[in-house]
Design an enzyme around this catalytic site. Structure first.
Site, mmCIF file in Angstrom:
data_model
loop_
_atom_site.group_PDB
_atom_site.id
_atom_site.type_symbol
_atom_site.label_atom_id
_atom_site.label_comp_id
_atom_site.label_asym_id
_atom_site.label_seq_id
_atom_site.Cartn_x
_atom_site.Cartn_y
_atom_site.Cartn_z
ATOM 1 N N GLY A 324 67.817 28.422 63.157
ATOM 2 C CA GLY A 324 67.040 27.300 62.594
ATOM 3 C C GLY A 324 66.019 26.792 63.600
ATOM 4 O O GLY A 324 64.884 26.458 63.261
ATOM 5 N N TRP A 327 63.234 29.251 63.838
ATOM 6 C CA TRP A 327 62.383 29.163 62.645
ATOM 7 C C TRP A 327 61.219 28.199 62.902
ATOM 8 O O TRP A 327 60.102 28.398 62.415
ATOM 9 C CB TRP A 327 63.220 28.665 61.459
ATOM 10 C CG TRP A 327 62.408 28.372 60.225
ATOM 11 C CD1 TRP A 327 62.063 29.260 59.250
ATOM 12 C CD2 TRP A 327 61.847 27.115 59.829
ATOM 13 N NE1 TRP A 327 61.322 28.630 58.273
ATOM 14 C CE2 TRP A 327 61.167 27.310 58.615
ATOM 15 C CE3 TRP A 327 61.855 25.839 60.392
ATOM 16 C CZ2 TRP A 327 60.507 26.287 57.942
ATOM 17 C CZ3 TRP A 327 61.199 24.813 59.734
ATOM 18 C CH2 TRP A 327 60.535 25.041 58.515
ATOM 19 N N HIS A 328 61.493 27.157 63.707
ATOM 20 C CA HIS A 328 60.446 26.163 63.959
ATOM 21 C C HIS A 328 59.295 26.720 64.787
ATOM 22 O O HIS A 328 58.176 26.229 64.697
ATOM 23 C CB HIS A 328 61.024 24.938 64.666
ATOM 24 C CG HIS A 328 61.761 24.034 63.730
ATOM 25 N ND1 HIS A 328 63.058 24.258 63.361
ATOM 26 C CD2 HIS A 328 61.376 22.913 63.079
ATOM 27 C CE1 HIS A 328 63.436 23.311 62.523
ATOM 28 N NE2 HIS A 328 62.434 22.477 62.316
ATOM 29 N N GLY A 329 59.574 27.681 65.608
ATOM 30 C CA GLY A 329 58.493 28.237 66.411
ATOM 31 C C GLY A 329 58.994 29.390 67.251
ATOM 32 O O GLY A 329 60.165 29.416 67.645
ATOM 33 N N PHE A 495 54.452 25.334 62.032
ATOM 34 C CA PHE A 495 55.663 26.127 61.799
ATOM 35 C C PHE A 495 55.509 26.996 60.558
ATOM 36 O O PHE A 495 56.372 27.695 60.169
ATOM 37 C CB PHE A 495 56.883 25.216 61.667
ATOM 38 C CG PHE A 495 57.024 24.268 62.835
ATOM 39 C CD1 PHE A 495 56.723 24.688 64.115
ATOM 40 C CD2 PHE A 495 57.404 22.963 62.646
ATOM 41 C CE1 PHE A 495 56.816 23.827 65.189
ATOM 42 C CE2 PHE A 495 57.508 22.087 63.723
ATOM 43 C CZ PHE A 495 57.207 22.519 64.982
#
Lengths: 495, 475
Positions: A324, A327-329, A495
């Site tokens: 997770g 996923w943001h960066g 993102f």
């Protein structure tokens, strides 16, 4: 096209007007065209990407359903294989566009450890806006079909589900079983759509330009030059970032929800007073709700979820949160942030076990007064745990994050001989947001329980007409005054 | 139950009415000179307003002109020059006086990055806030017309500041390259809160500051962050701000000038790389506007192509450069303004440059020498300069006369002599009383003021204004 741009100020009313004057059957095509115009206004070529991915999912996902319904497994592949193909198509696309550089950098760094130098190729890839969001929506669609939900028969419905412009760039991540049926509903224009939609849009813009953009100045200075600030300053700056990212993302979500509501569509909420969470698990039920539920449903549960042993459960939790974070960066500090969230979630579970083991849990249940005090303590503690996590999130790299965390940990020693003269935020008189922090942060903190208290009150849920109008006029004035041309884009756009 | 009006529609209507009412009644008169920060344009106009002097020559141009004039002056005056305060070219003034006689006082309104659109607004700003110069010397270079880092005239810092001082209505047609730009301009022009957004921001900031000075005062014994400390941690905040001591030019020797030469090819590769016809045409349009404004105000506009090194021209491409020069020639001819191409390659070697476009002190002196020389060789420019010099000289003389007169006999005598010298009275007899003589001086002063177009009274009023905003009429 940014929500806080003049382009959007022209685009949204135009689409709104056309949408309601056109007959019902023309509305979905209109929204689809508008959504592609919205997306292509940034880089037209990337319109092909979202179109291609939609087409791929539209063509492949029905095979999951067909394979599942095929009698006696008489299908070329099993549903699981078709699901795997669909997920692979989506994740490979995401991987190429989002993680190619990160992967190459990681390989290069790894080879460097063994003294091998590798000149990685320059791929000229620019991260397409919103790719993480629409890829997750496609994966959700495939997973749900695999679980037995119906296939979307209409290409335009699936295309609009992924490209719907209010949620296209930074969510909330929609669920197709909630969204697609709304496309076929025969809805008539209601003034409430306009009134409530506009209220949300104005509130969102205000959160962005008045709070998030101003707090960004403090955060920018503090995270780029932690050496200039004391440990107490760094805590204030970290609080500032906690509120900056909240108002930035919550502001965006409000605009997205408000824009969708103008067309009569309801999209899920993303925030529910996250800084009032009493523990980290509770925080994830309140923060970026559409993502955390996605991670739960399509990563944590498929990994095994809470089934199995305690350690298996913890492993699943850790992997889910770490991914997770990634996923943001595509950067190590995002991975570290995710891993940190995984660790604190595991520690929280252990903490609860410990409390139960020593009987504190029972005592809290029996004494409401004690429970109240404990709740307040928990909220404050959770907020600080979350804030430490934000350092990993915001820092440019792991080294800077380490410097800031070290500084934050020095605060007990510094508080022993604290004086206001140590506060750099009081010495920086321009921009005024620095000295204003000492007033603004307590207000923002107090505002959380106040809003929570107001949430049940009629005057807040359904304010008088005159109050609604006055607030909207005031917000319009504030937005007009404080909307500089140079307002930065929303944090979650990257993102 | 009867349905109420839509709150959104009512709010939009109320908001528009509020804007209209505030535009009409204008409860606060905002001072356009108040700006969130003091940039190059702010300093130029602040000092222009503050000075009571009349300037008969105004200099316009980009950093090429700034560098040439100031580097030269630092050496000429042999002292460091604080560029937020130094707005005159003493070297040029002295050269002009030596060549054309009379009196010259220049005002350097050139600024880094100034494009013809900025130059146009700058001159408009000078006319509306100070006085009319007799001659404008405008030094241009290819970058001023094609800088790819500035796609619209409204992108520049001078434009933002100057559009507060002067109306942009007359040039709106040339400002925008898309309908959204025009819409933005229209909103800013007509919506009160958008038009006064900066004013309101500053007003609210002042009020907040007052509250904060009570609630969160500067701790005892500590000092507020300096400009330098702030820019170290927030380099992009108020990026155009110039601290009074931030830009200082020092006198240099030839050796030092040579040693500090910088290669700025990389920067100009960026600036030239996406040159587009639209920007070029837009800036030529503003050059035309500038020429027409000068014609209307009876100002002699002199267009000069600034020297730049061959290396820089190679980055641009020789054919493009030649095309640019010939376009300027054609345009100047069509506009009936003198144009001088002073980019004499044989005259400027790299020792005279600070980098491949900016002249150092020695290059600056050479440039100003050749400028004065070409002005003197062109009968039209020569006449314009002679007239400008003479008018200011007369003005100076009259001012000198008018102030120290008293009733003592010898002073009256001296005054009479001066008036005879200027052919204002015929003989020393008659015009006996001092009041009559003063009346003659006053009349002549008024005539000269009208001729030069000086707006000293207005200037004086402007300076007496409180810097804070005040109740009155706005927009």
């Amino acid at each position: 096209m940014l929500f806080n741009s003049l382009q959007y100020l022209v685009f949204l009313p135009t689409v709104f007007f056309l949408y309601w004057v056109l007959p019902q059957k023309a509305r979905v095509p209109l929204l689809l065209v508008a959504s592609y115009v919205f997306y292509c206004s940034w880089r037209p070529i990337y319109g092909l990407l979202i179109f291609g991915l939609t087409l791929a999912n539209f063509l492949i996902v029905p095979y999951i359903d067909k394979a599942a319904k095929a009698e006696g497994g008489k299908h070329v592949f099993s549903p699981k294989v078709w699901l795997g193909i669909t997920i692979a198509v989506n994740l490979i696309t995401l991987g190429i566009f989002k993680y190619a550089y990160f992967t190459m950098d990681t390989i290069k760094g790894g080879l460097g450890l063994f003294g091998v130098t590798w000149n990685e190729p320059h791929l000229h890839i620019i991260l397409p806006l919103g790719i993480s969001f629409f890829v997750f929506e496609f994966i959700h669609y495939a997973m749900e079909v695999y679980r037995g939900k119906p296939v979307v028969k209409s290409f335009s419905a699936l295309a609009l589900f992924a490209s719907f412009f209010p949620t296209q760039i930074a969510g909330p991540i929609k669920r197709y079983q909630d969204f697609v049926p709304q496309l076929t509903e025969k809805i008539k224009f209601k003034w409430e759509y306009l009134d409530e939609g506009m209220q949300l849009i104005l509130m969102g813009l205000c959160k962005k330009v008045l709070l998030a953009d101003n707090l960004a100045l403090v955060v920018q200075a503090g995270f780029a030059h932690p050496e200039n600030f004391s440990s107490v300053d760094m805590w204030l700056i970290t609080y500032a970032f906690a509120f900056q990212i909240f108002f930035d993302f919550a502001g965006y979500t409000d605009i997205a929800r408000g824009s969708a509501l103008l067309f009569g569509y309801k999209v899920p909420i993303n925030f529910n007073l996250p800084y009032l969470a009493a523990n980290v698990a509770d925080f994830w039920h309140r923060w970026h709700i559409s993502l955390s539920t996605w991670l739960r449903d399509y990563l944590f549960i498929p990994l095994g979820g809470s089934r199995g042993s305690k350690w298996l459960n913890y492993r699943n939790l850790f992997i889910t949160m770490a991914l997770g974070g990634l996923w943001h960066g595509a950067a190590m500090h995002f991975l570290a942030w995710g891993a940190y969230q995984g660790i604190v979630l595991i520690l929280h579970k252990e903490y609860v076990r410990l409390l139960d083991a020593i009987g504190v849990g029972k005592q809290l249940k029996e004494s409401p007064a004690l429970a109240k005090v404990y709740h307040v303590f928990s909220v404050i503690a959770t907020f600080h745990i979350v804030c430490v996590g934000w350092v990993f999130f915001r820092a440019e790299d792991m080294k800077t994050a380490g410097v800031i965390i070290t500084k934050l940990l020095q605060v007990p020693a510094d508080l022993m001989h604290f004086s206001a003269a140590q506060l750099a935020v009081l010495q920086i008189r321009d921009p005024i947001i620095f000295p204003a922090l000492l007033v603004l942060l307590p207000i923002l903190m107090i505002a959380q329980p106040v809003v929570n208290w107001l949430n049940d009150k009629t005057i807040y849920k359904n304010p008088p007409w005159a109050l609604q109008v006055s607030v909207m006029v005031a917000l319009m004035c504030i937005i007009t005054i404080f909307s500089p041309d140079s307002s930065p884009s929303f944090i979650y756009f990257q993102f | 139950m009867k349905r109420r009006l839509s709150s959104a529609i009512t709010a939009i209507t109320a908001f528009l009415f509020l804007n209209l009412a505030l535009s009409f009644f204008a409860p606060i008169k905002f001072n356009p000179f108040n700006y969130p920060y003091q940039g190059w344009g702010w300093w130029s106009f602040h000092d222009l307003r503050a000075t009571q002097e009349i300037h008969n020559v105004a200099l316009l141009g980009s950093s090429l002109m700034v560098a040439a004039v100031n580097n030269c002056d630092a050496n000429y005056l042999n002292r460091p020059l604080n560029l937020t305060e130094h707005h005159r070219s003493f070297y040029l003034d002295d050269k002009l006086e030596a060549t054309f006689k009379g009196k010259f006082r220049s005002y350097n309104l050139a600024g880094p990055g100034q494009m013809p659109s900025d130059a146009y607004l700058t001159l408009k700003g000078m006319l509306s806030t100070a006085h009319r110069p007799d001659v404008v010397i405008y030094g241009v270079a290819p970058r001023d017309f094609i800088d790819s880092q500035l796609s619209s005239p409204t992108d520049t810092e001078p434009f933002h500041f100057l559009s507060r001082l002067v109306s942009t209505d007359d040039c709106a047609g040339g400002l925008f390259r898309d309908p959204l730009g025009r819409l933005s301009w229209f909103i800013n022009r007509n919506l009160y809160f958008a038009h006064h957004a900066i004013d309101w921001q500053m007003l609210l900031e002042r009020k907040t500051n007052r509250i904060l000075s009570i609630l969160t005062p500067l701790p005892y014994g500590s000092k507020p962050y300096t400009f330098w400390q702030r820019t170290a941690i927030l380099p992009k905040y108020k990026a155009g701000e110039i601290h009074p001591n931030a830009v200082i030019t020092h006198p240099v020797t030839k050796e030092v000038a040579k040693a500090t030469f910088k290669d700025n090819t990389g920067e100009y590769k960026e600036r030239y790389k996406r040159a587009d016809r639209h920007t070029y045409a837009t800036q030529l349009y503003f050059l035309g506007k500038l020429a027409n404004l000068c014609k209307k105000e009876r100002i002699e506009l002199i267009l000069v192509n600034m020297p730049i090194a061959r290396e820089n021209i190679n980055v641009l491409g020789a054919p493009t450069y030649l095309d640019y020069v010939s376009t300027l020639k054609e345009r100047a001819y069509a506009l009936n303004i003198p144009f001088y191409d002073l980019n004499f390659f044989y005259l400027y070697n790299t020792d005279l440059y600070h980098d491949y476009v900016h002249l150092n002190a020695f290059g600056g002196a050479k440039f100003l020498d050749s400028l004065v020389s070409v002005l003197n060789s062109d009968p039209r420019a020569q006449l314009a300069m002679q007239m400008a010099g003479r008018e200011l000289w007369k003005q100076e003389q009259m001012n000198k006369l008018a102030t120290p007169v008293n009733d003592a006999t010898d002073s009256i005598h001296r005054l009479k002599e001066k008036l005879i010298e200027h052919n204002l009275i015929q003989t020393s007899s008659g015009h006996g009383s001092i009041s009559k003589l003063r009346e003659i001086v006053k009349q002549e002063g008024d005539r000269l003021r009208r001729q030069i177009g000086a707006r000293l009274n207005k200037n004086k009023q402007g300076n007496e204004q409180d810097l804070d905003d005040e109740p009155g009429v706005a927009m």
